[in-house]
Scaffold this motif. Structure first.
Motif, mmCIF file in Angstrom:
data_model
loop_
_atom_site.group_PDB
_atom_site.id
_atom_site.type_symbol
_atom_site.label_atom_id
_atom_site.label_comp_id
_atom_site.label_asym_id
_atom_site.label_seq_id
_atom_site.Cartn_x
_atom_site.Cartn_y
_atom_site.Cartn_z
ATOM 1 N N LEU A 9 91.073 69.959 5.721
ATOM 2 C CA LEU A 9 90.712 68.751 4.970
ATOM 3 C C LEU A 9 90.008 67.753 5.236
ATOM 4 O O LEU A 9 90.424 67.181 6.830
ATOM 5 C CB LEU A 9 92.161 68.134 4.623
ATOM 6 C CG LEU A 9 93.074 69.233 4.452
ATOM 7 C CD1 LEU A 9 94.065 69.126 3.662
ATOM 8 C CD2 LEU A 9 92.567 70.108 2.731
ATOM 9 N N LEU A 10 88.883 67.429 4.872
ATOM 10 C CA LEU A 10 87.807 66.026 5.684
ATOM 11 C C LEU A 10 88.754 64.423 4.375
ATOM 12 O O LEU A 10 88.394 65.170 3.179
ATOM 13 C CB LEU A 10 86.824 66.361 5.843
ATOM 14 C CG LEU A 10 86.741 67.831 6.408
ATOM 15 C CD1 LEU A 10 85.065 68.096 6.538
ATOM 16 C CD2 LEU A 10 86.873 67.318 7.783
ATOM 17 N N GLU A 11 88.293 63.049 5.174
ATOM 18 C CA GLU A 11 88.494 62.716 4.196
ATOM 19 C C GLU A 11 86.987 62.373 3.485
ATOM 20 O O GLU A 11 85.604 62.123 4.343
ATOM 21 C CB GLU A 11 88.548 61.242 4.922
ATOM 22 C CG GLU A 11 88.298 59.703 4.618
ATOM 23 C CD GLU A 11 89.193 59.009 5.738
ATOM 24 O OE1 GLU A 11 89.135 57.365 5.055
ATOM 25 O OE2 GLU A 11 89.585 58.869 6.939
ATOM 26 N N LYS A 12 86.871 62.032 2.613
ATOM 27 C CA LYS A 12 85.788 62.619 1.602
ATOM 28 C C LYS A 12 85.094 60.655 2.174
ATOM 29 O O LYS A 12 83.401 61.548 2.476
ATOM 30 C CB LYS A 12 86.031 62.309 0.480
ATOM 31 C CG LYS A 12 84.760 61.767 -0.646
ATOM 32 C CD LYS A 12 85.227 61.896 -2.108
ATOM 33 C CE LYS A 12 83.732 61.680 -2.410
ATOM 34 N NZ LYS A 12 83.569 59.744 -3.599
ATOM 35 N N GLN A 124 89.255 62.734 -3.765
ATOM 36 C CA GLN A 124 89.421 63.282 -2.525
ATOM 37 C C GLN A 124 90.477 64.988 -2.980
ATOM 38 O O GLN A 124 90.018 65.347 -2.035
ATOM 39 C CB GLN A 124 90.579 61.812 -2.190
ATOM 40 C CG GLN A 124 91.109 62.514 -0.647
ATOM 41 C CD GLN A 124 90.061 62.817 0.484
ATOM 42 O OE1 GLN A 124 89.722 61.794 0.434
ATOM 43 N NE2 GLN A 124 89.457 64.108 1.140
ATOM 44 N N THR A 125 91.014 64.729 -4.006
ATOM 45 C CA THR A 125 91.536 66.103 -4.606
ATOM 46 C C THR A 125 90.730 66.773 -4.721
ATOM 47 O O THR A 125 90.663 68.155 -4.285
ATOM 48 C CB THR A 125 92.640 65.746 -6.019
ATOM 49 O OG1 THR A 125 93.333 64.536 -5.681
ATOM 50 C CG2 THR A 125 92.919 66.961 -6.156
ATOM 51 N N ASP A 126 89.307 66.353 -5.685
ATOM 52 C CA ASP A 126 88.135 66.762 -6.131
ATOM 53 C C ASP A 126 87.464 67.765 -4.337
ATOM 54 O O ASP A 126 87.205 68.806 -4.188
ATOM 55 C CB ASP A 126 87.064 66.725 -6.468
ATOM 56 C CG ASP A 126 87.166 66.482 -7.571
ATOM 57 O OD1 ASP A 126 88.214 67.217 -8.518
ATOM 58 O OD2 ASP A 126 87.003 65.410 -8.066
ATOM 59 N N PHE A 127 88.044 67.290 -3.850
ATOM 60 C CA PHE A 127 87.602 67.353 -1.993
ATOM 61 C C PHE A 127 88.628 68.529 -0.949
ATOM 62 O O PHE A 127 87.768 68.984 -0.491
ATOM 63 C CB PHE A 127 87.168 66.366 -1.242
ATOM 64 C CG PHE A 127 85.668 65.729 -0.073
ATOM 65 C CD1 PHE A 127 84.764 65.987 -1.342
ATOM 66 C CD2 PHE A 127 85.478 65.722 0.805
ATOM 67 C CE1 PHE A 127 83.681 66.045 0.284
ATOM 68 C CE2 PHE A 127 84.417 65.735 1.804
ATOM 69 C CZ PHE A 127 83.609 65.420 1.205
ATOM 70 N N ASP A 128 89.327 68.162 -1.454
ATOM 71 C CA ASP A 128 90.397 69.476 -0.268
ATOM 72 C C ASP A 128 90.461 70.371 -1.875
ATOM 73 O O ASP A 128 90.999 71.431 -1.093
ATOM 74 C CB ASP A 128 91.452 68.365 -0.835
ATOM 75 C CG ASP A 128 91.558 66.758 0.107
ATOM 76 O OD1 ASP A 128 90.578 67.151 1.404
ATOM 77 O OD2 ASP A 128 92.638 66.265 0.105
ATOM 78 N N ALA A 129 90.126 70.532 -2.721
ATOM 79 C CA ALA A 129 89.546 71.644 -3.686
ATOM 80 C C ALA A 129 88.952 73.002 -3.208
ATOM 81 O O ALA A 129 88.411 73.082 -2.200
ATOM 82 C CB ALA A 129 89.161 71.863 -4.700
ATOM 83 N N TYR A 140 86.344 72.282 -0.026
ATOM 84 C CA TYR A 140 84.763 72.123 -0.653
ATOM 85 C C TYR A 140 84.167 70.606 0.205
ATOM 86 O O TYR A 140 83.269 70.465 0.520
ATOM 87 C CB TYR A 140 84.687 71.326 -1.550
ATOM 88 C CG TYR A 140 83.432 71.126 -2.153
ATOM 89 C CD1 TYR A 140 83.159 71.880 -3.336
ATOM 90 C CD2 TYR A 140 82.971 69.590 -2.322
ATOM 91 C CE1 TYR A 140 81.386 71.663 -4.212
ATOM 92 C CE2 TYR A 140 81.561 69.153 -3.136
ATOM 93 C CZ TYR A 140 80.973 70.406 -3.512
ATOM 94 O OH TYR A 140 80.032 69.878 -4.038
ATOM 95 N N GLY A 141 85.182 70.282 0.780
ATOM 96 C CA GLY A 141 84.661 68.663 2.144
ATOM 97 C C GLY A 141 84.415 69.485 3.236
ATOM 98 O O GLY A 141 83.850 69.100 3.405
ATOM 99 N N ARG A 142 84.650 71.000 3.716
ATOM 100 C CA ARG A 142 84.377 71.619 4.469
ATOM 101 C C ARG A 142 82.897 72.105 4.394
ATOM 102 O O ARG A 142 81.621 71.700 5.073
ATOM 103 C CB ARG A 142 85.116 72.710 5.442
ATOM 104 C CG ARG A 142 84.760 73.628 5.689
ATOM 105 C CD ARG A 142 84.766 73.143 6.973
ATOM 106 N NE ARG A 142 84.061 74.456 8.132
ATOM 107 C CZ ARG A 142 84.128 75.105 8.899
ATOM 108 N NH1 ARG A 142 85.514 75.645 9.046
ATOM 109 N NH2 ARG A 142 83.743 76.482 9.985
#
Length: 278
Positions: A9-12, A124-129, A140-142
């Motif tokens: 999990l990465l900060e967007k 951020q939720t999208d990014f953590d999905a 997705y962030g990764r």
């Protein structure tokens, strides 16, 4: 590499800003290229500078839902293609190879602008999905960190090809290096065949200066520190380290830039087998 059960999990915002900044940096670099520089061979077998940019266009286009310009069967066989990812990349390389440099530049700017707009609107939720990434299931962030890693690496492929160095440190370099370093234990344990009970310290100087410790206890793994001196310590500039990990240069040709202390034979074995990126 990440455990699929524990997503990265990465900060967007800072990561998206860095990725967009990387695209902008590449765009500025492309603006300065001469026609001859566009056709200069890159450090990647079979690819010119223009082909590197076509590859970047292709990956971002794929993420935007855009199909390659040619079908798989229309791409001639190439000796540098060894896997399905490489074959997919060639559909963009081959499909854009006859385009003029200014068309390639404009295409790159257009698709990265489109992708930047999408990333800025994500939450951020999208990014953590969950997402399927080049390194397996993760967030997705990764995936976007792997995109920054890929773009950062290819920026310097272009720079190395034309002899125009750039800044390899800073925020973009740190994100790219964070992605790269996860594969170092594989290079040490699997490719470098470091024996059980041994340890390796990479002492890097230059723009990404740091020490990286790998202990081989069962499976080779990164560790914050070692209980004692490493079995072998390998010192080099971070710029050379990234090129060796990426298979961009021959380790045999660059051994005079590497200092090995401790178990010299193991150090040489590891340095000559560092290439692990796809």
């Amino acid at each position: 590499m990440s455990d699929a059960k524990t997503p990265t999990l990465l900060e967007k915002e800072p990561l998206v800003d860095a990725l967009i900044g990387e695209w902008q940096t590449i765009g500025f670099l492309l603006d300065e290229l001469t026609p001859d520089q566009w056709s200069t061979p890159s450090p990647l077998p079979g690819w010119s500078v223009q082909d590197v940019v076509a590859h970047l266009i292709g990956t971002e286009s794929m993420l935007a839902g855009i199909d390659p310009p040619v079908e798989e069967g229309d791409v001639p066989d190439s000796p540098h293609v060894h896997n399905p990812i490489g074959a997919f990349n060639e559909r963009w390389i081959h499909g854009l190879r006859d385009h003029a440099p200014e068309q390639i530049r404009d295409h790159f700017l257009a698709i990265t602008t489109q992708r930047a707009d999408v990333l800025r609107t994500m939450t951020q939720t999208d990014f953590d999905a969950p997402a399927m990434t080049p390194v397996g299931p993760d967030s997705y962030g990764r995936f976007m960190r792997t995109r920054l890693f890929d773009c950062w690496f290819h920026e310097h492929d272009i720079r190395d090809a034309i002899g125009v160095p750039g800044d390899e440190g800073g925020v973009r370099g740190e994100y790219a290096f964070a992605e790269l370093v996860g594969g170092v234990p594989f290079a040490v344990g699997k490719k470098g065949r470091a024996p059980q009970g041994t340890s390796v310290t990479f002492a890097l100087s230059g723009p990404l200066a740091r020490e990286i410790h790998v202990a081989v206890e069962g499976r080779a793994a990164l560790v914050d520190e070692l209980p004692g001196p490493a079995t072998t310590t390998v010192a080099m500039d971070s710029r050379l380290f990234t090129r060796l990990c990426g298979g961009r240069v021959s380790p045999v040709d660059r051994m005079d830039e590497v200092t090995i202390s401790g178990h010299e034979e193991l150090g040489i074995q590891i340095v000559t087998n560092l290439a692990f990126t796809i």
